[in-house]
Design an enzyme around this catalytic site. Structure first.
Site, short mmCIF file in Angstrom:
data_model
loop_
_atom_site.label_atom_id
_atom_site.label_comp_id
_atom_site.label_asym_id
_atom_site.label_seq_id
_atom_site.Cartn_x
_atom_site.Cartn_y
_atom_site.Cartn_z
N HIS A 308 0.85 -1.19 0.00
CA HIS A 308 0.00 0.00 0.00
C HIS A 308 0.89 1.24 0.00
O HIS A 308 1.98 1.23 0.56
CB HIS A 308 -0.90 0.01 1.24
CG HIS A 308 -2.04 0.97 1.16
ND1 HIS A 308 -1.89 2.30 1.48
CD2 HIS A 308 -3.34 0.80 0.80
CE1 HIS A 308 -3.06 2.92 1.33
NE2 HIS A 308 -3.95 2.04 0.91
N ASP A 365 -8.02 -4.27 -0.45
CA ASP A 365 -8.53 -4.80 -1.72
C ASP A 365 -8.37 -6.31 -1.82
O ASP A 365 -9.07 -6.95 -2.60
CB ASP A 365 -7.81 -4.13 -2.90
CG ASP A 365 -8.01 -2.64 -2.91
OD1 ASP A 365 -9.17 -2.21 -2.86
OD2 ASP A 365 -7.01 -1.89 -2.96
#
Length: 430
Positions: A308, A365
């Site tokens: 991320h 996600d």
């Protein structure tokens, strides 16, 4: 430790003193807002990875420690105890609502769930199979035409009315976008259903068969929306603030957020995870073999849903979603081979030095797609669900920008690298 009140920067033999700003969690920033005027030089930060574009009191993230808080409240507590509607209020107004405020806001959402009947005719202009995100962005802009009294907001009651209409009607617009994309008749909202139940009804009911949402499915969707309600100055939120800085109304600013979120590197990331898991399943290779291909960079294969831009530790939302996906599948008695592949990939990667050394951990996600798939949401609606969840954060950032007396239109600088002065050549001489 005493924090310095200024920083010094030397350029061409000249020393400039720059103010230091400290956040409530100890984050330190150097204020360069007047540096160009004093020095004629700009700061270059491609992608804004080290640039604070604003001061905000909405969301706090510590990427190294895996911390996410809305208005100071840890995401884990909200996921366990709150609802999406209550969390939306918290994010927008900066505190948990009283019982009376929560009831009033919920009543407004119910009262304004239906869209103007003429708006339904707008859907006829979209071709069959049009992407739901394209439709949603266009319809939120169109929505502003039917709420012209909210295009200029100058009082709290008016803002609350605009926020309630947008939060409520975005799910109606989204569900209608999906129904249009599959050529099915649109459904009207039901006042006896709560927020998530109503969305599921509008998505899946048919004239001959009412969809009655399972409470656990509705809770899972509620959880998904809570976890996506805000996430600091990401691409879409920064876009909303950029557009809002021009004085644009709330509806138009949030429509711009939908457009930014549509990008595959932002809101479309969970779709990429599902596609990766399906490719692993369909190719017949094991998760371990797939990870070896990732490490060897075979055919540019990437491990989607890991790592991320902000988190260099576990994304706290991924842990919550993993548990939620397991619970929903167990309740519905569904065997999900994609979730099993995802779990095996996760376990292998978390014990592999290659990924650990690079601080690549599962992000939100990685599990959100499998959760949405488990509750019946089609892949082309994943990003639309993300947008519904993120609406409160966009509204909160619009409000914060609108209320800031020092706010001015955003206008980044650039470093020009084009040609120097170049004279015009008449067409006959070229």
């Amino acid at each position: 430790m005493v924090m310095a009140k200024s920083a010094k920067l030397e350029l061409n033999g000249q020393t400039y003193e720059l103010p230091v700003v400290e956040g409530t969690e100890g984050q330190v920033g150097i204020d360069i807002s007047h540096f160009y005027r004093k020095s004629g030089a700009v700061m270059l930060d491609a992608g804004y990875g080290n640039t604070a574009s604003c001061k905000s009191a909405i969301t706090y993230i510590d990427g190294d420690k895996g911390i996410l808080r809305y208005r100071g409240i840890p995401i884990e507590q909200l996921a366990e105890k709150s609802t999406f509607v209550e969390t939306a209020w918290l994010v927008i107004w900066g505190r948990l609502p009283t019982k009376e405020e929560a009831e009033h806001f919920s009543q407004q959402l119910t009262a304004h769930a239906a869209i103007h009947e003429d708006l339904r005719h707008h859907y006829e202009g979209f071709p069959a199979g049009a992407p739901p995100m394209a439709i949603l962005s266009a319809m939120i802009n169109a929505l502003s035409c039917y709420h012209s009294d909210y295009l200029s907001i100058d009082e709290d009651a008016k803002f609350e009315g605009a926020a309630a209409r947008l939060i409520s009607q975005v799910r109606t617009l989204a569900a209608a976008s999906y129904r249009k994309s599959i050529g099915a008749p649109m459904n009207y909202p039901r006042p006896d259903f709560k927020y998530c139940e109503n969305f599921l009804h509008m998505m899946f009911s048919n004239p001959y068969d009412d969809y009655i949402p399972d409470p656990d499915v509705a809770r899972a969707l509620n959880l998904f929306l809570i976890l996506h309600a805000d996430h600091e100055q990401n691409c879409s939120t920064s876009t909303v603030r950029m557009v809002a800085s021009s004085g644009a109304n709330l509806f138009t600013s949030c429509a711009s957020g939908v457009s930014a979120l549509w990008g595959p590197l932002h809101g479309g990331a969970n779709v990429a995870v599902i596609e990766m898991l399906e490719n692993i399943r369909n190719s017949g290779i094991s998760p371990r073999e797939f990870l070896e291909k990732v490490k060897n960079r075979e055919n540019h294969i990437r491990l989607m849903g890991f790592g991320h831009r902000v988190y260099k530790n576990f994304d706290p939302r991924s842990k919550i979603l993993r548990e939620a996906a397991n619970k929903v599948l167990a309740k519905l008695h569904k065997k999900n081979d994609l979730l099993e592949i995802a779990q095996e990939l996760s376990e292998l990667a978390l014990h592999d030095d290659y990924f650990v050394e690079r601080r690549l951990y599962p992000n939100v996600d990685f599990y959100s797609g499998t959760l949405l798939r488990a509750i019946g949401i089609p892949t082309n609606m994943f990003t639309v669900l993300f947008a519904i969840g993120r609406i409160p954060g966009w509204i909160a950032n619009w409000k914060e920008n609108h209320a800031d007396p020092d706010s001015k239109i955003n206008r980044p600088r650039q470093i020009y690298i084009g040609k120097t002065q170049n004279d015009y050549i008449p067409r006959g001489e070229r």
